[in-house]
Design an enzyme around this catalytic site. Structure first.
Site, PDB file in Angstrom:
ATOM      1  N   LYS A 214      53.779  37.336  38.543  1.00 19.78           N
ATOM      2  CA  LYS A 214      53.808  37.817  39.928  1.00 19.78           C
ATOM      3  C   LYS A 214      52.663  36.520  40.381  1.00 19.78           C
ATOM      4  O   LYS A 214      51.494  36.614  40.022  1.00 19.78           O
ATOM      5  CB  LYS A 214      53.519  38.941  40.084  1.00 19.78           C
ATOM      6  N   GLU A 264      45.274  48.739  52.289  1.00 24.11           N
ATOM      7  CA  GLU A 264      44.734  48.767  50.734  1.00 24.11           C
ATOM      8  C   GLU A 264      43.414  48.665  50.664  1.00 24.11           C
ATOM      9  O   GLU A 264      42.586  47.915  51.041  1.00 24.11           O
ATOM     10  CB  GLU A 264      45.394  47.188  50.132  1.00 24.11           C
TER      11      GLU A 264
END
Length: 458
Positions: A214, A264
């Site tokens: 990723k 986050e």
């Protein structure tokens, strides 16, 4: 009540004298009141999500800057600053002095035209500090005095000065008015769609041909206004529209501000208890409840979104394995923001050896949700592909208390201002199966919080 803070074996550093702090209740003053009163000075703020504590600062009593081994350097400087500090007040420990700041995304950060006054690591102990806890507002005054200063003679003067400032703030809160709003002149997205397509294609080739699983790639928007934007108004709008996000403001020089509303959390450390999260996988909000729930189920059932989220959750747990016992649910839930939904896994860790927040920030940054995995391969590809340096975008920003506990969030859904210009950042996680057009559309969703905060898009 006097509180004295000492550290065992604190690192030596440049002598800074002794820190003295006094604090008192300052009812009737909001965070926005404090920030508007402090216009024209350096300003800082961190608001916890969902009505949690809010902290802000104005002016600079001490400034910590680091290059090289920046996490360890800031920790050493903070220990030296707080060593033998004397705090006078009767109220919550959250009113004690603390540091606002953070870190650039990359260790090798070099200031460019956009981030010209910033460094790889930078923290500030404000001169005046505002705290909102359980609906009550408090004001703190921080000063540094020579180490041999007689605190019993200095503290009464500090209390009087703080009382005067509290009265000024209360008077300001009753009478200040809105400034004329900045009007947009231009809004540009410099990256061509074809450039984005090429970046995604290269990333997918690298994922197919190497151990890269990723990588997160980002792009920018540039806005120009007829006057410097009102960042405290932007924070107010973010507070109302994105209450389940952390809101932050770092303004080391008036008119030069980094701010945003991020969903986050990187690390919240209180003694032996640490909280973090995996946040990856995205879909838009629906026009109504049924459509919204259908989109959430679609995200839950999407193999690409679940794969991306699983990579992040697994990597975060692996990084924390050496630090403590981590608990996490087997399956993610869905976090719904005003304009986007994310897959989310809460991570709760009981630390084996509590040692403050910064060692955990160093361990976890960059989160695989904003860098990728494996970490070094992802960072290398980001450096190769992204045409605009990230600066502090997606870096850890937050707050450190006197015990070096604190909260650090990932600086996304954010923008950097320089007088009348503003750069906004948005990214998307690329894994096997990613489609360039979908990732482009996801990044558009992530521009919206700051655009709405500037009154540009609802």
């Amino acid at each position: 009540m006097l509180h004295q803070r000492t550290f065992e074996g604190s690192e030596t550093g440049v002598a800074t004298g002794r820190l003295l702090s006094v604090y008192l209740a300052c009812p009737g003053v909001s965070l926005r009141d404090f920030l508007t009163f402090s216009r024209g000075t350096p300003r800082f703020a961190l608001e916890q999500r969902c009505g949690g504590p809010a902290m802000a600062g104005a002016g600079i009593t001490a400034e910590l800057v680091a290059w090289g081994d920046r996490f360890a350097s800031i920790e050493g400087q903070a220990r030296t600053l707080f060593e033998n500090a004397l705090v006078d007040g009767d109220g919550p420990a959250g009113c004690h002095p603390g540091l606002f700041g953070g870190f650039a995304f990359q260790d090798d950060f070099v200031p460019d035209n956009t981030w010209t006054i910033w460094s790889p690591a930078w923290f500030v102990l404000p001169h005046y500090q505002y705290t909102l806890i359980d609906g009550e507002s408090w004001l703190t005054l921080n000063v540094q005095v020579p180490a041999d200063d007689n605190a019993s003679e200095t503290l009464p003067d500090l209390r009087h000065a703080l009382q005067d400032r509290c009265h000024e703030l209360q008077s300001h809160a009753r009478g200040w008015s809105e400034r004329p709003q900045a009007r947009l002149k231009t809004l540009d997205y410099p990256m061509a769609h074809a450039t984005w397509d090429g970046m995604i294609s290269t990333a997918l080739d690298r994922i197919a041909d190497s151990d890269l699983q990723k990588v997160v790639l980002s792009r920018v928007a540039e806005a120009r206004f007829d006057r410097p934007p009102d960042t405290e108004l932007a924070l107010e709008r973010l507070r109302h529209r994105y209450s389940n996000c952390w809101r932050f403001l770092l303004e080391p020089r008036p008119g030069h501000a980094f701010f945003g509303a991020t969903p986050e959390l990187l690390a919240d450390v209180q003694g032996s208890q640490m909280k973090s999260m995996a946040l990856a996988g995205s879909v838009a909000r629906g026009a109504n409840r049924d459509e919204d729930e259908a989109l959430a189920r679609q995200m839950m059932d999407d193999s690409k979104e679940r794969h991306e989220h699983a990579l992040v959750a697994r990597t975060m747990r692996k990084r924390l394995a050496s630090m403590g016992e981590t608990e996490a649910p087997d399956n993610p839930d869905v976090v719904k923001l005003a304009n986007i939904q994310h897959l989310h896994t809460a991570l709760d860790c009981r630390l084996y050896s509590p040692g403050g927040t910064l060692s955990l920030v160093k361990l976890l940054h960059p989160s695989p949700a904003l860098g990728g995995t494996p970490r070094q391969a992802a960072l290398q590809l980001i450096s190769e592909l992204e045409p605009v340096p990230r600066g502090w975008y997606a870096g850890p920003v937050g707050y450190l208390d006197m015990q070096l506990n604190g909260t650090f969030v990932v600086a996304i859904r954010s923008a950097i201002c320089q007088e009348r210009r503003m750069w906004l950042y948005a990214g998307a996680g690329i894994v096997a199966g990613s489609v360039a057009q979908r990732e482009w559309e996801e990044s558009e969703l992530k521009f919206r919080p700051v655009l709405a905060a500037m009154g540009l898009q609802e």
